[in-house]
Enzyme design. Structure first.
Site, PDB file in Angstrom:
ATOM      1  N   PHE A  83      -9.074  -3.020   1.514  1.00  0.00           N
ATOM      2  CA  PHE A  83      -9.838  -2.698   2.716  1.00  0.00           C
ATOM      3  C   PHE A  83      -9.269  -1.415   3.306  1.00  0.00           C
ATOM      4  O   PHE A  83      -8.061  -1.172   3.234  1.00  0.00           O
ATOM      5  CB  PHE A  83      -9.757  -3.826   3.753  1.00  0.00           C
ATOM      6  CG  PHE A  83     -10.413  -5.103   3.307  1.00  0.00           C
ATOM      7  CD1 PHE A  83     -11.755  -5.332   3.565  1.00  0.00           C
ATOM      8  CD2 PHE A  83      -9.694  -6.062   2.613  1.00  0.00           C
ATOM      9  CE1 PHE A  83     -12.368  -6.502   3.140  1.00  0.00           C
ATOM     10  CE2 PHE A  83     -10.295  -7.232   2.185  1.00  0.00           C
ATOM     11  CZ  PHE A  83     -11.642  -7.454   2.448  1.00  0.00           C
ATOM     12  N   ALA A  84     -10.144  -0.609   3.907  1.00  0.00           N
ATOM     13  CA  ALA A  84      -9.709   0.661   4.487  1.00  0.00           C
ATOM     14  C   ALA A  84      -8.593   0.460   5.502  1.00  0.00           C
ATOM     15  O   ALA A  84      -7.679   1.291   5.606  1.00  0.00           O
ATOM     16  CB  ALA A  84     -10.894   1.361   5.147  1.00  0.00           C
ATOM     17  N   ASP A  85      -8.653  -0.628   6.248  1.00  0.00           N
ATOM     18  CA  ASP A  85      -7.664  -0.910   7.286  1.00  0.00           C
ATOM     19  C   ASP A  85      -6.235  -0.850   6.745  1.00  0.00           C
ATOM     20  O   ASP A  85      -5.313  -0.391   7.426  1.00  0.00           O
ATOM     21  CB  ASP A  85      -7.891  -2.301   7.878  1.00  0.00           C
ATOM     22  CG  ASP A  85      -9.348  -2.601   8.163  1.00  0.00           C
ATOM     23  OD1 ASP A  85     -10.174  -2.430   7.243  1.00  0.00           O
ATOM     24  OD2 ASP A  85      -9.662  -3.022   9.278  1.00  0.00           O
ATOM     25  N   HIS A 115     -10.392  -6.151   8.719  1.00  0.00           N
ATOM     26  CA  HIS A 115     -11.151  -5.834   7.511  1.00  0.00           C
ATOM     27  C   HIS A 115     -12.441  -5.096   7.856  1.00  0.00           C
ATOM     28  O   HIS A 115     -13.421  -5.176   7.125  1.00  0.00           O
ATOM     29  CB  HIS A 115     -11.496  -7.116   6.740  1.00  0.00           C
ATOM     30  CG  HIS A 115     -10.314  -7.937   6.349  1.00  0.00           C
ATOM     31  ND1 HIS A 115      -9.700  -8.806   7.215  1.00  0.00           N
ATOM     32  CD2 HIS A 115      -9.620  -8.002   5.185  1.00  0.00           C
ATOM     33  CE1 HIS A 115      -8.684  -9.394   6.599  1.00  0.00           C
ATOM     34  NE2 HIS A 115      -8.606  -8.920   5.372  1.00  0.00           N
ATOM     35  N   GLU A 120       0.819  -1.206   0.000  1.00  0.00           N
ATOM     36  CA  GLU A 120       0.000   0.000   0.000  1.00  0.00           C
ATOM     37  C   GLU A 120       0.859   1.264   0.000  1.00  0.00           C
ATOM     38  O   GLU A 120       0.493   2.274  -0.615  1.00  0.00           O
ATOM     39  CB  GLU A 120      -0.940  -0.016   1.203  1.00  0.00           C
ATOM     40  CG  GLU A 120      -2.071  -1.019   1.109  1.00  0.00           C
ATOM     41  CD  GLU A 120      -1.647  -2.461   1.355  1.00  0.00           C
ATOM     42  OE1 GLU A 120      -2.421  -3.381   1.038  1.00  0.00           O
ATOM     43  OE2 GLU A 120      -0.518  -2.666   1.868  1.00  0.00           O
TER      44      GLU A 120
END
Length: 212
Positions: free
Chosen positions: A81-83, A125, A58
């Site tokens: 996923f935002a995490d 998640h 990321e």
């Protein structure tokens, strides 16, 4: 045939790719696989070379997008996923968010964050990161609550010269449906009164609009 929330996101990306040659999509498994939630299904075939699979990093994804945006492109980054955006935190808040104020050069990128908890999602998640990013000057944070919001806010996000964190709630992906994408466009920075009254005010966003 109804349009789901995730359909609206896909249709917005299709329009952006069709209308603006500066736009490209970048993320993990978004090309032939169509993304973890199929928000890019079929777009790689329709727009060869502009829907690109990224490495599982990321930090590298956002770093590449920052550079591309500085050079005049308008990347849309899909986090699975935002995490996982926490791994790119430095690039988002210290590079993308501050670059214009350090150099005068805008960084028009959009980071899509599949957010919120759903049954079986587990601890890695399920996070909602919007409050965290909203505290950083230079970032614009949007949280679409309707099918039309999902469509129009993504178009508006990419049109901005600022870096945008676009938080899309996973529960809404296929649960929320509309007969069509209508023209009820909510400008970024404005609120909507969904049910008028005079005794109390309930402020909500994203999926919680439907609970309130």
């Amino acid at each position: 045939m109804s349009v789901t929330y995730v359909d609206a996101i896909r249709e917005a990306q299709e329009k952006l790719l069709r209308d603006d040659p500066r736009v490209f999509l970048y993320g993990q498994d978004i090309s032939k696989f169509g993304g973890a939630f199929k928000a890019t299904k079929g777009l790689a075939e329709a727009f060869p070379g502009r829907v690109l699979d990224s490495p599982i990093s990321e930090d590298a994804m956002i770093g590449m997008a920052v550079g591309a945006a500085i050079e005049g492109m308008r990347p849309i980054i899909e986090m699975q996923f935002a995490d996982f955006s926490s791994i790119a935190f430095n690039q988002i808040v210290n590079q993308a968010a501050t670059h214009f104020y350090r150099t005068g050069v805008p960084v028009p990128l959009t980071v899509r964050l599949p957010s919120g908890g759903t049954p079986g999602s587990g601890p890695f998640h399920s996070q909602s990161m919007e409050a965290l990013y909203a505290h950083y000057p230079g970032l614009v944070v949007v949280t679409p609550a309707t099918v039309s919001d999902a469509y129009h806010m993504l178009l508006d996000s990419v049109a901005l010269d600022d870096p945008v964190v676009y938080c899309e709630h996973k529960f809404l992906y296929r649960w929320l449906k509309s007969p069509r994408i209508n023209g009820d466009q909510l400008p970024i920075g404005k609120a909507r009164i969904t049910r008028p009254g005079k005794h109390a005010t309930v402020v909500a966003y994203s999926a919680m609009v439907h609970e309130a």
